[in-house]
Design a protein around this motif. Structure first.
Motif, PDB file in Angstrom:
ATOM      1  N   PRO A 102       0.789  -1.235   0.000  1.00 42.82           N
ATOM      2  CA  PRO A 102       0.000   0.000   0.000  1.00 42.82           C
ATOM      3  C   PRO A 102       0.821   1.285   0.000  1.00 42.82           C
ATOM      4  CG  PRO A 102      -0.924  -1.557   1.556  1.00 42.82           C
ATOM      5  CD  PRO A 102       0.380  -2.130   1.087  1.00 42.82           C
ATOM      6  N   PHE A 103       2.006   1.261   0.583  1.00 44.15           N
ATOM      7  CA  PHE A 103       2.799   2.482   0.635  1.00 44.15           C
ATOM      8  C   PHE A 103       3.177   2.976  -0.771  1.00 44.15           C
ATOM      9  CE2 PHE A 103       3.360   0.763   4.913  1.00 44.15           C
ATOM     10  CZ  PHE A 103       2.984   1.884   5.650  1.00 44.15           C
ATOM     11  N   PHE A 104       3.419   2.038  -1.676  1.00 46.61           N
ATOM     12  CA  PHE A 104       3.699   2.423  -3.065  1.00 46.61           C
ATOM     13  C   PHE A 104       2.471   3.063  -3.704  1.00 46.61           C
ATOM     14  CE2 PHE A 104       6.937  -0.764  -2.265  1.00 46.61           C
ATOM     15  CZ  PHE A 104       8.047  -0.235  -2.916  1.00 46.61           C
ATOM     16  N   TYR A 105       1.307   2.465  -3.455  1.00 43.61           N
ATOM     17  CA  TYR A 105       0.090   2.962  -4.102  1.00 43.61           C
ATOM     18  C   TYR A 105      -0.454   4.220  -3.458  1.00 43.61           C
ATOM     19  CZ  TYR A 105       0.234  -0.686  -7.417  1.00 43.61           C
ATOM     20  OH  TYR A 105       0.645  -1.491  -8.446  1.00 43.61           O
ATOM     21  N   ILE A 106      -0.113   4.473  -2.215  1.00 39.09           N
ATOM     22  CA  ILE A 106      -0.479   5.757  -1.620  1.00 39.09           C
ATOM     23  C   ILE A 106       0.214   6.867  -2.403  1.00 39.09           C
ATOM     24  CG2 ILE A 106      -0.147   7.232   0.406  1.00 39.09           C
ATOM     25  CD1 ILE A 106      -0.595   4.611   2.106  1.00 39.09           C
ATOM     26  N   TYR A 107       1.494   6.676  -2.679  1.00 35.40           N
ATOM     27  CA  TYR A 107       2.265   7.680  -3.426  1.00 35.40           C
ATOM     28  C   TYR A 107       1.772   7.808  -4.873  1.00 35.40           C
ATOM     29  CZ  TYR A 107       6.161  10.188  -5.485  1.00 35.40           C
ATOM     30  OH  TYR A 107       6.923  11.111  -6.164  1.00 35.40           O
ATOM     31  N   ILE A 108       1.635   6.673  -5.555  1.00 36.93           N
ATOM     32  CA  ILE A 108       1.195   6.684  -6.961  1.00 36.93           C
ATOM     33  C   ILE A 108      -0.192   7.300  -7.074  1.00 36.93           C
ATOM     34  CG2 ILE A 108       0.503   5.213  -8.900  1.00 36.93           C
ATOM     35  CD1 ILE A 108       2.745   3.241  -7.968  1.00 36.93           C
ATOM     36  N   SER A 109      -1.096   6.930  -6.173  1.00 39.52           N
ATOM     37  CA  SER A 109      -2.472   7.410  -6.243  1.00 39.52           C
ATOM     38  C   SER A 109      -2.565   8.902  -5.967  1.00 39.52           C
ATOM     39  CB  SER A 109      -3.352   6.636  -5.263  1.00 39.52           C
ATOM     40  OG  SER A 109      -3.344   5.270  -5.599  1.00 39.52           O
ATOM     41  N   TRP A 110      -1.744   9.379  -5.056  1.00 37.77           N
ATOM     42  CA  TRP A 110      -1.742  10.814  -4.772  1.00 37.77           C
ATOM     43  C   TRP A 110      -1.253  11.586  -6.003  1.00 37.77           C
ATOM     44  CZ3 TRP A 110      -3.934  13.451  -0.995  1.00 37.77           C
ATOM     45  CH2 TRP A 110      -3.649  14.818  -0.896  1.00 37.77           C
ATOM     46  N   GLN A 111      -0.206  11.083  -6.618  1.00 36.34           N
ATOM     47  CA  GLN A 111       0.344  11.750  -7.801  1.00 36.34           C
ATOM     48  C   GLN A 111      -0.639  11.744  -8.974  1.00 36.34           C
ATOM     49  OE1 GLN A 111       3.245  13.482  -7.846  1.00 36.34           O
ATOM     50  NE2 GLN A 111       3.303  12.997  -5.677  1.00 36.34           N
ATOM     51  N   SER A 112      -1.474  10.683  -9.062  1.00 31.59           N
ATOM     52  CA  SER A 112      -2.403  10.556 -10.191  1.00 31.59           C
ATOM     53  C   SER A 112      -3.789  11.103  -9.877  1.00 31.59           C
ATOM     54  CB  SER A 112      -2.515   9.086 -10.612  1.00 31.59           C
ATOM     55  OG  SER A 112      -3.059   8.327  -9.550  1.00 31.59           O
ATOM     56  N   GLN A 113      -3.967  11.670  -8.689  1.00 33.51           N
ATOM     57  CA  GLN A 113      -5.235  12.237  -8.230  1.00 33.51           C
ATOM     58  C   GLN A 113      -6.362  11.205  -8.145  1.00 33.51           C
ATOM     59  OE1 GLN A 113      -5.501  15.564 -11.120  1.00 33.51           O
ATOM     60  NE2 GLN A 113      -5.435  16.877  -9.307  1.00 33.51           N
ATOM     61  N   VAL A 114      -6.005   9.949  -7.934  1.00 33.06           N
ATOM     62  CA  VAL A 114      -7.005   8.917  -7.666  1.00 33.06           C
ATOM     63  C   VAL A 114      -7.064   8.819  -6.139  1.00 33.06           C
ATOM     64  CG1 VAL A 114      -7.698   6.525  -8.090  1.00 33.06           C
ATOM     65  CG2 VAL A 114      -6.437   7.763  -9.840  1.00 33.06           C
ATOM     66  N   TYR A 115      -7.721   9.813  -5.545  1.00 30.19           N
ATOM     67  CA  TYR A 115      -7.672  10.003  -4.101  1.00 30.19           C
ATOM     68  C   TYR A 115      -8.313   8.858  -3.318  1.00 30.19           C
ATOM     69  CZ  TYR A 115      -6.300  14.700  -5.454  1.00 30.19           C
ATOM     70  OH  TYR A 115      -5.652  15.754  -6.013  1.00 30.19           O
ATOM     71  N   GLY A 116      -9.304   8.239  -3.910  1.00 30.19           N
ATOM     72  CA  GLY A 116      -9.936   7.108  -3.242  1.00 30.19           C
ATOM     73  C   GLY A 116      -8.950   5.992  -2.978  1.00 30.19           C
ATOM     74  N   ASN A 117      -8.039   5.770  -3.906  1.00 38.50           N
ATOM     75  CA  ASN A 117      -7.067   4.700  -3.732  1.00 38.50           C
ATOM     76  C   ASN A 117      -6.038   5.056  -2.661  1.00 38.50           C
ATOM     77  OD1 ASN A 117      -6.516   2.034  -4.396  1.00 38.50           O
ATOM     78  ND2 ASN A 117      -4.999   2.592  -5.921  1.00 38.50           N
ATOM     79  N   VAL A 118      -5.851   6.337  -2.373  1.00 36.69           N
ATOM     80  CA  VAL A 118      -5.007   6.730  -1.246  1.00 36.69           C
ATOM     81  C   VAL A 118      -5.652   6.218   0.038  1.00 36.69           C
ATOM     82  CG1 VAL A 118      -4.104   8.670   0.101  1.00 36.69           C
ATOM     83  CG2 VAL A 118      -4.061   8.775  -2.397  1.00 36.69           C
ATOM     84  N   LEU A 119      -6.954   6.507   0.191  1.00 39.63           N
ATOM     85  CA  LEU A 119      -7.672   6.048   1.386  1.00 39.63           C
ATOM     86  C   LEU A 119      -7.722   4.532   1.460  1.00 39.63           C
ATOM     87  CD1 LEU A 119     -10.700   8.529   1.488  1.00 39.63           C
ATOM     88  CD2 LEU A 119      -8.599   8.587   2.835  1.00 39.63           C
ATOM     89  N   VAL A 120      -7.958   3.897   0.312  1.00 43.39           N
ATOM     90  CA  VAL A 120      -8.007   2.436   0.276  1.00 43.39           C
ATOM     91  C   VAL A 120      -6.698   1.857   0.781  1.00 43.39           C
ATOM     92  CG1 VAL A 120      -8.023   0.445  -1.278  1.00 43.39           C
ATOM     93  CG2 VAL A 120      -9.747   2.208  -1.534  1.00 43.39           C
ATOM     94  N   ASN A 121      -5.603   2.408   0.357  1.00 47.80           N
ATOM     95  CA  ASN A 121      -4.307   1.844   0.720  1.00 47.80           C
ATOM     96  C   ASN A 121      -3.911   2.133   2.162  1.00 47.80           C
ATOM     97  OD1 ASN A 121      -2.904   0.296  -1.528  1.00 47.80           O
ATOM     98  ND2 ASN A 121      -3.885   2.006  -2.594  1.00 47.80           N
TER      99      ASN A 121
END
Length: 196
Positions: free
Chosen positions: A37-56
């Motif tokens: 999840p730590f990788f996808y928190i960063y990737i999701s924040w950069q891509s503005q897929v904010y829901g996936n930040v919360l998911v991770n």
């Protein structure tokens, strides 16, 4: 190769390992699930897929709790793998209601507060993922429906935002979701026969 692409490739590799472990109902999916999840928190924040930040963020917590739950259940099973079951109707109703409530609340949050470019799709994928982690901790075979739905949506969202490696990974995740469902249904049937 850009730094973000390297991060996406590392995350994709760990993600495929995670899904392979999940498909095999291996206890080791949980420790891998605390790192990924730590990788996808960063990737999701950069891509503005904010829901996936919360998911991770939720995945980190749920992975620790899932690991504990499976460890306790595994100790009770002779095979060493968790007892795969189907979700009871009452819990299915709770899961569907929780998903609907989460979608409503998160759509509003993503649209008005976070400025998500795709608030409804982001909210659906987030909500289904939250419920999916709960189903996974309970070792319900229906978890794979959640993964299929969220993976399809996330794949499209990442492609639209220009994160092609992550979008492609979520296509792979979608295919693995189908294979995982088939494998878990077989495991569930085998375990059911063994008990009879």
């Amino acid at each position: 190769m850009e730094t973000m692409q390297i991060i996406e490739i590392v995350a994709a590799t760990i993600g495929i390992l995670y899904l392979w472990l999940e498909m095999r109902a291996s206890m080791w999916l949980w420790p891998v699930g605390t790192v990924l999840p730590f990788f996808y928190i960063y990737i999701s924040w950069q891509s503005q897929v904010y829901g996936n930040v919360l998911v991770n963020i939720y995945y980190v917590i749920a992975s620790v709790l899932g690991w504990i739950a499976w460890h306790r259940r595994r100790g009770k099973e002779e095979t060493g793998e968790p007892q795969i079951t189907r979700i009871p109707r009452r819990e299915l109703a709770i899961a569907l209601l929780a998903t609907a409530l989460l979608v409503s609340g998160l759509t509003l949050l993503y649209k008005s507060v976070m400025g998500s470019p795709f608030p409804l799709f982001d909210a659906v994928a987030t909500s289904v993922s939250f419920v999916g982690m709960w189903l996974l901790a309970k070792a319900y075979v229906e978890v794979w429906y959640c993964w299929f739905i969220s993976n399809v949506i996330y794949s499209v969202l990442y492609f639209v935002q220009g994160f092609d490696i992550t979008g492609a990974l979520f296509i792979v995740y979608t295919a693995i979701s189908v294979m995982g469902a088939v494998r878990w249904y077989r495991l569930e049937a085998k375990q059911h026969e063994a008990k009879a």
